[in-house]
Design an enzyme around this catalytic site. Structure first.
Site, mmCIF file in Angstrom:
data_model
loop_
_atom_site.group_PDB
_atom_site.id
_atom_site.type_symbol
_atom_site.label_atom_id
_atom_site.label_comp_id
_atom_site.label_asym_id
_atom_site.label_seq_id
_atom_site.Cartn_x
_atom_site.Cartn_y
_atom_site.Cartn_z
ATOM 1 C CB CYS A 1 -0.947 0.000 1.192
ATOM 2 S SG CYS A 1 -2.051 -1.421 1.190
ATOM 3 C CG HIS B 1 -1.904 4.145 5.510
ATOM 4 N ND1 HIS B 1 -1.887 4.078 4.131
ATOM 5 C CD2 HIS B 1 -1.996 2.848 5.937
ATOM 6 C CE1 HIS B 1 -1.962 2.816 3.743
ATOM 7 N NE2 HIS B 1 -2.036 2.055 4.815
ATOM 8 C CD GLU C 1 -1.506 7.504 9.580
ATOM 9 O OE1 GLU C 1 -1.104 8.262 8.675
ATOM 10 O OE2 GLU C 1 -2.423 6.672 9.415
ATOM 11 C CE LYS D 1 -5.752 4.092 2.866
ATOM 12 N NZ LYS D 1 -4.995 5.366 2.848
ATOM 13 C CG HIS E 1 -6.695 0.736 1.793
ATOM 14 N ND1 HIS E 1 -5.753 1.237 0.914
ATOM 15 C CD2 HIS E 1 -5.986 0.184 2.818
ATOM 16 C CE1 HIS E 1 -4.549 0.995 1.372
ATOM 17 N NE2 HIS E 1 -4.665 0.355 2.538
ATOM 18 C CG PHE F 1 -0.064 -5.902 4.696
ATOM 19 C CD1 PHE F 1 -0.685 -5.201 5.717
ATOM 20 C CD2 PHE F 1 -0.811 -6.838 4.006
ATOM 21 C CE1 PHE F 1 -2.010 -5.419 6.040
ATOM 22 C CE2 PHE F 1 -2.143 -7.080 4.322
ATOM 23 C CZ PHE F 1 -2.747 -6.363 5.342
#
Length: 392
Positions: free
Chosen positions: A148, A281, A292, A313, A318, A377
């Site tokens: 991502c 994010h 975050e 998002k 996403h 990830f």
């Protein structure tokens, strides 16, 4: 080093098929999330996604179609000219050719031959190659598969080549389409919410997947000024780091993410107090959002108390490998219009997320610079620093 600016910006999203339509819908507080129709997955508990109202054409995949639409908007009729060997294309990729591969496999399993051309569209670099052909670009091209954070890393690498004087022009971004493998994979990880996602909320339960394309045109400042180009903003620097912590979960204290933001600030020679916006994010997964927010505090220190944070998002899902490019594109529009898009459905904030996460409605405010985050990830963290263009 050359100063590098963004002179073209194209968006294709579940909110609209163009830049201004998408941005207007975001400021109005609308979302592009709805019942899953792109895929037939009745056994999956989550049936919500952000889907672009386009289907694949006969000689194009959905991802290519979205990418080329976004590119045409970014070019806005601009005829490139110059040395094609000094034009680069840098794209992030996540699902890449998986939608085509899945369709081909389904045909074969059903006893159908499938189209002979389909295997050629299964490569991760088909979007990059399609854009390069459209541009006549003979310079470096790169397809980055870093989950991502892919497209934000692609933007950073394009910026490096332009800043070093190696290129005259670069297109960077990504296009992502929904596919069965990814949808089922996130579902198996219990990372997908059956309701519309709620970033930074106390009851957040996961993400909604989305699709779309974002393409940015980058060039050295002196070249942009010489041709009288529209300038959306300046790329000031970026940072990349690795958690080395877990295959899917972020570092709980956000240490790697904080390092990426700090590197971007250092590269851009900017004090944390100069940042007014963080395009987070913000996946709405239980692990990500708290980590975050801790990372933002770690990177910005006391300046975190005055920064505006938003998660796009919440509005179109996403978009995986394209998420960073979407974050950068919308942050540039925020800098242009001095407005922060809202984080939707943020009615009961998690106490750990104790920042101004722009709940429910957009707001106007002074915006000088923005950090854009994309955390993937494996703990792959990228942060891009953007500056408002003021004609300096």
């Amino acid at each position: 080093m050359n100063r590098v600016v963004v002179t073209g910006l194209g968006l294709v999203s579940s909110l609209a098929l163009d830049r201004e339509g998408t941005w207007s819908a975001m400021l109005e507080g609308r979302d592009g999330l709805g019942p899953l129709t792109r895929l037939d997955l009745p056994a999956e508990p989550a049936q919500i996604a952000g889907q672009v109202p386009l289907g694949p054409l006969r000689h194009q995949t959905l991802c290519e179609r979205m990418a080329l639409l976004a590119l045409e908007e970014a070019l806005d009729g601009f005829q490139l000219g110059g040395d094609p060997a000094r034009i680069g294309v840098f794209q992030g990729a996540g699902t890449s050719g998986l939608p085509v591969a899945e369709a081909y496999l389904q045909d074969r399993l059903a006893g159908r031959r499938g189209r002979a051309v389909e295997p050629a569209f299964q490569s991760p670099c088909t979007v990059t190659d399609a854009l390069a052909r459209r541009l006549g670009a003979e310079g470096p091209r790169g397809t980055i598969m870093n989950a991502c954070s892919s497209s934000l890393l692609a933007l950073g690498q394009a910026w490096e080549r332009l800043a070093a004087g190696e290129l005259d022009l670069a297109v960077a971004g990504a296009a992502e389409g929904l596919c069965r493998t990814t949808y089922a994979g996130f579902s198996c990880l219990k990372a997908v919410d059956a309701r519309k996602c709620r970033p930074f909320s106390r009851d957040r339960a996961g993400l909604n997947l989305g699709e779309g394309a974002a393409q940015l045109l980058l060039e050295p400042l002196d070249r942009a000024l010489a041709r009288g180009a529209t300038i959306y903003g300046e790329v000031l620097g970026y940072g990349a780091s690795m958690d080395a912590h877990h295959a899917t979960a972020p570092h709980p204290a956000g240490e790697g993410a904080a390092r990426a933001m700090t590197m971007a600030l250092r590269m851009g020679r900017m004090d944390p107090a100069g940042v007014d916006l963080v395009s987070a994010h913000g996946t709405a997964t239980p692990a990500n959002d708290g980590a975050e927010c801790l990372a933002i505090r770690g990177a910005l220190g006391p300046a975190a108390d005055t920064v505006s944070v938003t998660s796009t998002k919440s509005q179109f899902g996403h978009t995986l490998g394209a998420a960073g490019a979407f974050g950068a594109a919308t942050a540039l529009l925020a800098l242009r219009d001095q407005a922060v898009s809202p984080t939707l459905r943020l009615e009961d904030p998690d106490p750990v997320c104790d920042l101004d996460c722009t709940p429910l409605v957009a707001k106007e405010r002074r915006l000088r610079a923005a950090l854009v985050n994309a955390f993937a990830f494996g703990g792959n963290n990228v942060s891009l620093l953007l500056g408002r263009w003021g004609g300096a």
